[in-house]
Design an enzyme around this catalytic site. Sequence first.
Site, PDB file in Angstrom:
ATOM      1  N   ASP A  50      40.737  50.231   1.406  1.00  0.00           N
ATOM      2  CA  ASP A  50      41.512  51.468   1.357  1.00  0.00           C
ATOM      3  C   ASP A  50      42.309  51.599   2.661  1.00  0.00           C
ATOM      4  O   ASP A  50      41.816  51.292   3.745  1.00  0.00           O
ATOM      5  CB  ASP A  50      40.571  52.671   1.182  1.00  0.00           C
ATOM      6  CG  ASP A  50      41.312  53.917   0.765  1.00  0.00           C
ATOM      7  OD1 ASP A  50      41.165  54.347  -0.390  1.00  0.00           O
ATOM      8  OD2 ASP A  50      42.083  54.474   1.600  1.00  0.00           O
ATOM      9  N   ASN A 107      37.604  59.275  -8.858  1.00  0.00           N
ATOM     10  CA  ASN A 107      38.185  60.620  -8.888  1.00  0.00           C
ATOM     11  C   ASN A 107      39.115  60.724 -10.095  1.00  0.00           C
ATOM     12  O   ASN A 107      39.952  59.850 -10.310  1.00  0.00           O
ATOM     13  CB  ASN A 107      38.981  60.886  -7.597  1.00  0.00           C
ATOM     14  CG  ASN A 107      38.086  60.930  -6.373  1.00  0.00           C
ATOM     15  OD1 ASN A 107      36.963  61.428  -6.430  1.00  0.00           O
ATOM     16  ND2 ASN A 107      38.569  60.400  -5.251  1.00  0.00           N
ATOM     17  N   GLN A 114      42.097  63.132  -7.183  1.00  0.00           N
ATOM     18  CA  GLN A 114      42.827  61.891  -7.501  1.00  0.00           C
ATOM     19  C   GLN A 114      44.265  62.007  -7.000  1.00  0.00           C
ATOM     20  O   GLN A 114      44.955  62.987  -7.289  1.00  0.00           O
ATOM     21  CB  GLN A 114      42.819  61.613  -9.017  1.00  0.00           C
ATOM     22  CG  GLN A 114      43.455  60.268  -9.347  1.00  0.00           C
ATOM     23  CD  GLN A 114      43.398  59.918 -10.839  1.00  0.00           C
ATOM     24  OE1 GLN A 114      42.981  60.726 -11.670  1.00  0.00           O
ATOM     25  NE2 GLN A 114      43.825  58.706 -11.162  1.00  0.00           N
ATOM     26  N   HIS A 120      40.821  53.662 -10.442  1.00  0.00           N
ATOM     27  CA  HIS A 120      40.228  52.838  -9.387  1.00  0.00           C
ATOM     28  C   HIS A 120      38.838  53.340  -9.057  1.00  0.00           C
ATOM     29  O   HIS A 120      38.553  54.525  -9.194  1.00  0.00           O
ATOM     30  CB  HIS A 120      41.111  52.830  -8.129  1.00  0.00           C
ATOM     31  CG  HIS A 120      41.505  54.188  -7.647  1.00  0.00           C
ATOM     32  ND1 HIS A 120      42.529  54.911  -8.227  1.00  0.00           N
ATOM     33  CD2 HIS A 120      41.006  54.966  -6.659  1.00  0.00           C
ATOM     34  CE1 HIS A 120      42.659  56.078  -7.601  1.00  0.00           C
ATOM     35  NE2 HIS A 120      41.735  56.140  -6.653  1.00  0.00           N
TER      36      HIS A 120
HETATM   37  P1  5GP Z   1      42.252  58.766  -5.003  1.00  0.00           P
HETATM   38  O1  5GP Z   1      42.543  59.881  -4.022  1.00  0.00           O
HETATM   39  O2  5GP Z   1      43.338  58.682  -6.044  1.00  0.00           O
HETATM   40  O3  5GP Z   1      40.876  58.786  -5.584  1.00  0.00           O
HETATM   41  O4  5GP Z   1      42.292  57.434  -4.152  1.00  0.00           O
HETATM   42  C1  5GP Z   1      43.462  56.783  -3.794  1.00  0.00           C
HETATM   43  C2  5GP Z   1      43.145  55.986  -2.555  1.00  0.00           C
HETATM   44  O5  5GP Z   1      44.179  55.054  -2.374  1.00  0.00           O
HETATM   45  C3  5GP Z   1      43.065  56.828  -1.286  1.00  0.00           C
HETATM   46  O6  5GP Z   1      41.779  56.699  -0.708  1.00  0.00           O
HETATM   47  C4  5GP Z   1      44.169  56.252  -0.402  1.00  0.00           C
HETATM   48  O7  5GP Z   1      43.802  56.185   0.952  1.00  0.00           O
HETATM   49  C5  5GP Z   1      44.375  54.877  -0.993  1.00  0.00           C
HETATM   50  N1  5GP Z   1      45.733  54.366  -0.848  1.00  0.00           N
HETATM   51  C6  5GP Z   1      46.911  55.053  -1.050  1.00  0.00           C
HETATM   52  N2  5GP Z   1      47.955  54.263  -0.846  1.00  0.00           N
HETATM   53  C7  5GP Z   1      47.466  53.039  -0.510  1.00  0.00           C
HETATM   54  C8  5GP Z   1      48.078  51.791  -0.177  1.00  0.00           C
HETATM   55  O8  5GP Z   1      49.295  51.636  -0.168  1.00  0.00           O
HETATM   56  N3  5GP Z   1      47.245  50.759   0.129  1.00  0.00           N
HETATM   57  C9  5GP Z   1      45.882  50.881   0.102  1.00  0.00           C
HETATM   58  N4  5GP Z   1      45.162  49.807   0.421  1.00  0.00           N
HETATM   59  N5  5GP Z   1      45.272  52.045  -0.207  1.00  0.00           N
HETATM   60  C10 5GP Z   1      46.049  53.104  -0.511  1.00  0.00           C
END
Ligand code: 5GP
Length: 134
Positions: A50, A107, A114, A120
């Site tokens: 992440d 999430n 999310q 994911h």
């Molecule tokens: P969510 O909030 O949708 O459950 O998780 C999305 C995750 O993707 C977040 O923890 C965020 O830090 C990660 N993320 C967002 N953009 C990028 C990216 O460009 N590269 C990587 N490796 N992680 C990302």
Amino acid sequence: MIPFFIQKLFYYTWWKGRMKMCGCLFCKIAAREIATNFLYEDDLCLVFEDIHPQAPIHLLVIPKKHLTSLNDAEEEDRNLLGHLLGVAARMAKEKKIDGSGYRTIINTNAEAGQTVFHLHIHILGGRRLGWPPG
Ligand code: 5GP
Ligand code: ZN
């Protein structure tokens, strides 16, 4: 009969096209349009760190197939979901957090936090994680 490699080529082109069309961040990562260091890859999924880690170990397991969230998963995705969890457990072992403990999180939609709308699984570990989560 179309030769196997031509079929593969068609499929690859179609798949790349689909990824580009949807404009999804994780599809772009999967299509190698955004430079990312993959820790694991197979036919169905990818694993990478992440970008904003919330624990010493914070990995993301994503399916190559675009599913907006867990809400989108259908009966035909049952094996895929099981596979993603199996890969998560394997990665936890590889990172040596299987014994101490880790958390797998999906999430789904706004109130769960999310932010990227491509299914994911977060793998968090390497520190004591509070419960209940915020
Ligand atoms: P969510 O909030 O949708 O459950 O998780 C999305 C995750 O993707 C977040 O923890 C965020 O830090 C990660 N993320 C967002 N953009 C990028 C990216 O460009 N590269 C990587 N490796 N992680 C990302
Ligand atoms: Zn996507």
